[in-house]
Design a protein around this motif. Sequence first.
Motif, PDB file in Angstrom:
ATOM      1  N   ARG A 177     -25.669 -47.677 -39.670  1.00 20.65           N
ATOM      2  CA  ARG A 177     -25.146 -46.958 -38.508  1.00 20.65           C
ATOM      3  C   ARG A 177     -26.193 -46.797 -37.419  1.00 20.65           C
ATOM      4  O   ARG A 177     -25.947 -46.163 -36.400  1.00 20.65           O
ATOM      5  CB  ARG A 177     -24.661 -45.577 -38.929  1.00 20.65           C
ATOM      6  N   GLY A 178     -27.393 -47.348 -37.658  1.00 21.77           N
ATOM      7  CA  GLY A 178     -28.444 -47.266 -36.661  1.00 21.77           C
ATOM      8  C   GLY A 178     -29.370 -46.080 -36.809  1.00 21.77           C
ATOM      9  O   GLY A 178     -30.226 -45.842 -35.945  1.00 21.77           O
ATOM     10  N   GLU A 179     -29.241 -45.321 -37.893  1.00 26.41           N
ATOM     11  CA  GLU A 179     -30.106 -44.167 -38.098  1.00 26.41           C
ATOM     12  C   GLU A 179     -31.459 -44.607 -38.652  1.00 26.41           C
ATOM     13  O   GLU A 179     -31.529 -45.421 -39.578  1.00 26.41           O
ATOM     14  CB  GLU A 179     -29.460 -43.177 -39.071  1.00 26.41           C
ATOM     15  N   THR A 180     -32.517 -44.088 -38.080  1.00 26.23           N
ATOM     16  CA  THR A 180     -33.843 -44.264 -38.651  1.00 26.23           C
ATOM     17  C   THR A 180     -34.047 -43.137 -39.661  1.00 26.23           C
ATOM     18  O   THR A 180     -34.194 -41.975 -39.289  1.00 26.23           O
ATOM     19  CB  THR A 180     -34.935 -44.213 -37.574  1.00 26.23           C
ATOM     20  N   VAL A 181     -34.015 -43.473 -40.918  1.00 28.40           N
ATOM     21  CA  VAL A 181     -34.058 -42.465 -41.968  1.00 28.40           C
ATOM     22  C   VAL A 181     -35.504 -42.035 -42.200  1.00 28.40           C
ATOM     23  O   VAL A 181     -36.327 -42.821 -42.656  1.00 28.40           O
ATOM     24  CB  VAL A 181     -33.444 -42.990 -43.273  1.00 28.40           C
ATOM     25  N   GLU A 182     -35.782 -40.797 -41.854  1.00 23.86           N
ATOM     26  CA  GLU A 182     -37.108 -40.218 -42.076  1.00 23.86           C
ATOM     27  C   GLU A 182     -37.040 -39.402 -43.361  1.00 23.86           C
ATOM     28  O   GLU A 182     -36.430 -38.332 -43.395  1.00 23.86           O
ATOM     29  CB  GLU A 182     -37.515 -39.335 -40.891  1.00 23.86           C
ATOM     30  N   VAL A 183     -37.663 -39.909 -44.408  1.00 23.55           N
ATOM     31  CA  VAL A 183     -37.481 -39.304 -45.728  1.00 23.55           C
ATOM     32  C   VAL A 183     -38.370 -38.090 -45.964  1.00 23.55           C
ATOM     33  O   VAL A 183     -38.214 -37.393 -46.971  1.00 23.55           O
ATOM     34  CB  VAL A 183     -37.724 -40.343 -46.847  1.00 23.55           C
ATOM     35  N   ASN A 184     -39.279 -37.808 -45.054  1.00 24.97           N
ATOM     36  CA  ASN A 184     -40.175 -36.665 -45.203  1.00 24.97           C
ATOM     37  C   ASN A 184     -39.972 -35.632 -44.101  1.00 24.97           C
ATOM     38  O   ASN A 184     -40.920 -34.976 -43.659  1.00 24.97           O
ATOM     39  CB  ASN A 184     -41.625 -37.136 -45.246  1.00 24.97           C
ATOM     40  N   THR A 185     -38.719 -35.485 -43.676  1.00 21.55           N
ATOM     41  CA  THR A 185     -38.404 -34.507 -42.636  1.00 21.55           C
ATOM     42  C   THR A 185     -37.305 -33.533 -43.060  1.00 21.55           C
ATOM     43  O   THR A 185     -36.761 -32.814 -42.233  1.00 21.55           O
ATOM     44  CB  THR A 185     -37.963 -35.216 -41.346  1.00 21.55           C
ATOM     45  N   GLY A 186     -36.956 -33.523 -44.342  1.00 24.59           N
ATOM     46  CA  GLY A 186     -35.930 -32.588 -44.808  1.00 24.59           C
ATOM     47  C   GLY A 186     -34.521 -32.999 -44.465  1.00 24.59           C
ATOM     48  O   GLY A 186     -33.623 -32.135 -44.444  1.00 24.59           O
ATOM     49  N   ARG A 187     -34.263 -34.278 -44.223  1.00 28.42           N
ATOM     50  CA  ARG A 187     -32.915 -34.746 -43.911  1.00 28.42           C
ATOM     51  C   ARG A 187     -31.957 -34.325 -45.024  1.00 28.42           C
ATOM     52  O   ARG A 187     -32.150 -34.624 -46.201  1.00 28.42           O
ATOM     53  CB  ARG A 187     -32.916 -36.264 -43.753  1.00 28.42           C
ATOM     54  N   ALA A 188     -30.918 -33.588 -44.658  1.00 26.82           N
ATOM     55  CA  ALA A 188     -29.943 -33.084 -45.627  1.00 26.82           C
ATOM     56  C   ALA A 188     -28.710 -33.984 -45.623  1.00 26.82           C
ATOM     57  O   ALA A 188     -28.075 -34.171 -44.581  1.00 26.82           O
ATOM     58  CB  ALA A 188     -29.555 -31.652 -45.299  1.00 26.82           C
ATOM     59  N   ILE A 189     -28.374 -34.542 -46.765  1.00 24.33           N
ATOM     60  CA  ILE A 189     -27.203 -35.385 -46.930  1.00 24.33           C
ATOM     61  C   ILE A 189     -26.025 -34.477 -47.287  1.00 24.33           C
ATOM     62  O   ILE A 189     -26.013 -33.840 -48.341  1.00 24.33           O
ATOM     63  CB  ILE A 189     -27.437 -36.435 -48.031  1.00 24.33           C
ATOM     64  N   THR A 190     -25.053 -34.409 -46.402  1.00 27.10           N
ATOM     65  CA  THR A 190     -23.943 -33.466 -46.553  1.00 27.10           C
ATOM     66  C   THR A 190     -22.778 -34.095 -47.304  1.00 27.10           C
ATOM     67  O   THR A 190     -22.724 -35.316 -47.532  1.00 27.10           O
ATOM     68  CB  THR A 190     -23.448 -33.004 -45.185  1.00 27.10           C
ATOM     69  N   LEU A 191     -21.817 -33.252 -47.663  1.00 29.21           N
ATOM     70  CA  LEU A 191     -20.604 -33.768 -48.297  1.00 29.21           C
ATOM     71  C   LEU A 191     -19.877 -34.732 -47.367  1.00 29.21           C
ATOM     72  O   LEU A 191     -19.345 -35.750 -47.818  1.00 29.21           O
ATOM     73  CB  LEU A 191     -19.683 -32.615 -48.695  1.00 29.21           C
ATOM     74  N   ASP A 192     -19.856 -34.440 -46.082  1.00 29.25           N
ATOM     75  CA  ASP A 192     -19.221 -35.367 -45.136  1.00 29.25           C
ATOM     76  C   ASP A 192     -19.893 -36.728 -45.195  1.00 29.25           C
ATOM     77  O   ASP A 192     -19.217 -37.771 -45.140  1.00 29.25           O
ATOM     78  CB  ASP A 192     -19.301 -34.809 -43.710  1.00 29.25           C
ATOM     79  N   ASP A 193     -21.218 -36.748 -45.299  1.00 30.13           N
ATOM     80  CA  ASP A 193     -21.937 -38.019 -45.451  1.00 30.13           C
ATOM     81  C   ASP A 193     -21.491 -38.733 -46.723  1.00 30.13           C
ATOM     82  O   ASP A 193     -21.203 -39.930 -46.713  1.00 30.13           O
ATOM     83  CB  ASP A 193     -23.447 -37.783 -45.521  1.00 30.13           C
ATOM     84  N   VAL A 194     -21.455 -38.008 -47.824  1.00 30.51           N
ATOM     85  CA  VAL A 194     -21.097 -38.597 -49.119  1.00 30.51           C
ATOM     86  C   VAL A 194     -19.701 -39.208 -49.069  1.00 30.51           C
ATOM     87  O   VAL A 194     -19.488 -40.345 -49.523  1.00 30.51           O
ATOM     88  CB  VAL A 194     -21.196 -37.543 -50.238  1.00 30.51           C
ATOM     89  N   LEU A 195     -18.749 -38.479 -48.512  1.00 32.16           N
ATOM     90  CA  LEU A 195     -17.384 -38.989 -48.440  1.00 32.16           C
ATOM     91  C   LEU A 195     -17.289 -40.213 -47.540  1.00 32.16           C
ATOM     92  O   LEU A 195     -16.549 -41.163 -47.843  1.00 32.16           O
ATOM     93  CB  LEU A 195     -16.446 -37.887 -47.943  1.00 32.16           C
ATOM     94  N   ALA A 196     -18.052 -40.209 -46.446  1.00 33.34           N
ATOM     95  CA  ALA A 196     -18.057 -41.369 -45.549  1.00 33.34           C
ATOM     96  C   ALA A 196     -18.673 -42.586 -46.240  1.00 33.34           C
ATOM     97  O   ALA A 196     -18.201 -43.721 -46.057  1.00 33.34           O
ATOM     98  CB  ALA A 196     -18.831 -41.029 -44.276  1.00 33.34           C
ATOM     99  N   ILE A 197     -19.715 -42.364 -47.032  1.00 29.05           N
ATOM    100  CA  ILE A 197     -20.351 -43.468 -47.763  1.00 29.05           C
ATOM    101  C   ILE A 197     -19.385 -44.058 -48.776  1.00 29.05           C
ATOM    102  O   ILE A 197     -19.233 -45.287 -48.884  1.00 29.05           O
ATOM    103  CB  ILE A 197     -21.632 -42.982 -48.460  1.00 29.05           C
TER     104      ILE A 197
END
Length: 340
Positions: A177-197
Amino acid sequence: MGNTLTAPYKSVKKRPTYAELPEPVQGYPSCADYFNSLQAASSDGKDQLGTLNHLTKDRTAEAAKEILLGEGIALDAPLNLFAADSQAFGGRQPCRHQVLSVGEVGREDALHFNTQASSQWDGLRHFGIRAGKRWYNGVSAEELAASEILGTQVWTERGGIVGRGVLVDFLSWAEGRGETVEVNTGRAITLDDVLAILKHQKTTVKPGDVLLFRTGWLRWYRTTPQESRHNLLCIAHDPGTHSFIGLAAHRDFLAWLWDNEISAVAADSVAFESTPPPETGGWLHDHLLGALGMPIGELWNLEELAERCKEQKRFTFFLSSTPLHVPGGVASPANAVAIL
């Protein structure tokens, strides 16, 4: 105080939704009373399996249908994963491996390691509900000290954690989707993310499933030069104060896991949940381990599995994991393999 699940559980009453579960500690719905009432409960009425009760023999047998290629993919990172950065994670000592000579041509080896220092399952003794100072099913610190209750041996004695696995590939979805995933910034994966995946992958979850979440943290760790890792993990932050990617500690996610009868969860991230946790609502560790009795896997190696799943355009597989048979064990290497 073993509790071996010998048959698919049968409820003596309707299974409550997450919203209907009692809260022995305010804010922490618990499934213990429900599982205590099942035929699978131990003779003393104190369930020790938690959500692994969902992983019945019938569901494990059905999961075998996921084996189409007969290809096994190991999901454990090396035991010495953090050998160069142990101070970043509470000073956990890396694995010490000693090769011993036995006569002229014989060899044995001895291992000493912290179960939290590589791919592992967090057992139900690992964390309770801090607000109530009790572990799963109301177990007290005194009970833990005086017995092997809630030890990982309960999982091993039931035949391990064996069933249908589902990869939830957040990293590929987010980068697509074009997101630069920064794994050391506390990015929270939400239920909406999970369902979309899951929708993007065309993947359906089933009762008894074990969900594996690929966040990208372990890929970052294993592909980043040691000096850069050290500067971030050991110098830029005090140990224990990092902001790591992980699942959001939100009630809707917890409800979704329970209402869909998920047996266990794991990820390639440090703490499964995003850190630091929210100021209110508590840690996922307390909610999952302490209230629902749901095993948490951390630091699983999901890279090869993700590549093969993308190639096959199929994100489900047969999962076999056998925790070490340690009476009173707090955690264990995952010893996990996905079979496609």
